[in-house]
Design a protein around this motif. Structure first.
Motif, PDB file in Angstrom:
ATOM      1  N   MET A  59       4.882   3.927  -8.298  1.00 44.22           N
ATOM      2  CA  MET A  59       3.487   3.817  -7.886  1.00 44.22           C
ATOM      3  C   MET A  59       2.528   4.538  -8.818  1.00 44.22           C
ATOM      4  SD  MET A  59       3.828   3.822  -3.743  1.00 44.22           S
ATOM      5  CE  MET A  59       2.085   3.471  -3.548  1.00 44.22           C
ATOM      6  N   TRP A  66      -0.167  -2.202  -4.790  1.00 44.58           N
ATOM      7  CA  TRP A  66      -0.705  -0.944  -4.269  1.00 44.58           C
ATOM      8  C   TRP A  66      -2.090  -0.620  -4.828  1.00 44.58           C
ATOM      9  CZ3 TRP A  66       4.369  -1.053  -6.222  1.00 44.58           C
ATOM     10  CH2 TRP A  66       4.518  -0.687  -7.560  1.00 44.58           C
ATOM     11  N   ALA A  72      -1.553   1.386  -0.333  1.00 42.85           N
ATOM     12  CA  ALA A  72      -0.735   2.300  -1.134  1.00 42.85           C
ATOM     13  C   ALA A  72      -0.184   3.429  -0.265  1.00 42.85           C
ATOM     14  CB  ALA A  72      -1.547   2.865  -2.297  1.00 42.85           C
ATOM     15  N   LEU A  75       2.490   1.983   2.001  1.00 43.88           N
ATOM     16  CA  LEU A  75       3.674   1.687   1.196  1.00 43.88           C
ATOM     17  C   LEU A  75       4.434   2.963   0.864  1.00 43.88           C
ATOM     18  CD1 LEU A  75       5.486  -0.267  -0.369  1.00 43.88           C
ATOM     19  CD2 LEU A  75       3.884  -0.073  -2.296  1.00 43.88           C
TER      20      LEU A  75
END
Length: 142
Positions: A59, A66, A72, A75
């Motif tokens: 990420m 995201w 995001a 997640l």
């Protein structure tokens, strides 16, 4: 009258892995800043005959999945849960990198709470080490 002992979920998993004659399962943990090192560790562990599970999303790199901050964050929670499941599945944990943050530290504590052996590519980052030690590739601690 005695009753048969029921196996725990962990014991059932260990028994199934043994019956299936599965190779050792190693889960790679660490900061995603070490993705290249994780890929190398994956290569080495695979070449040694182990099944490897590792983080699948970085990420820290931009991705449409995201882009939205709310997505995001959601997640990240799902990925943390998924990684804990990978730790439960694994026979041992390999921590990659010369730094560990809060997430990796929590993963190490979780793995140890389950009795999983934990190896470090850099021993001096072991949060339970009594004192810093020189770097040594993939040393084992429990």
């Amino acid at each position: 009258m005695s009753y048969p002992q029921l196996l725990t979920a962990e014991e059932k998993l260990a028994d199934a892995k043994q019956r299936l004659n599965l190779p050792r399962i190693v889960v790679i943990c660490g900061s995603t800043r070490f993705m290249a090192e994780m890929q190398e560790a994956n290569l080495l562990e695979t070449a040694d005959g182990n099944i490897v599970v590792a983080p699948g999303c970085n990420m820290k790199e931009a991705h449409p999945r995201w882009d939205d901050p709310a997505e995001a964050e959601a997640l990240k929670v799902r990925l943390d849960d998924l990684h804990r499941a990978k730790i439960r599945l694994a026979d041992e944990v390999l921590v990659v990198g010369d730094y560990i943050g809060d997430s990796t530290r929590a993963e190490v504590r979780y793995a140890r709470s389950l009795g999983k052996p934990v190896r470090f590519t850099h021993l001096d980052v072991d949060p339970d080490s009594p004192s810093p030690r020189p770097h040594a590739h993939q040393q084992s601690t429990t």
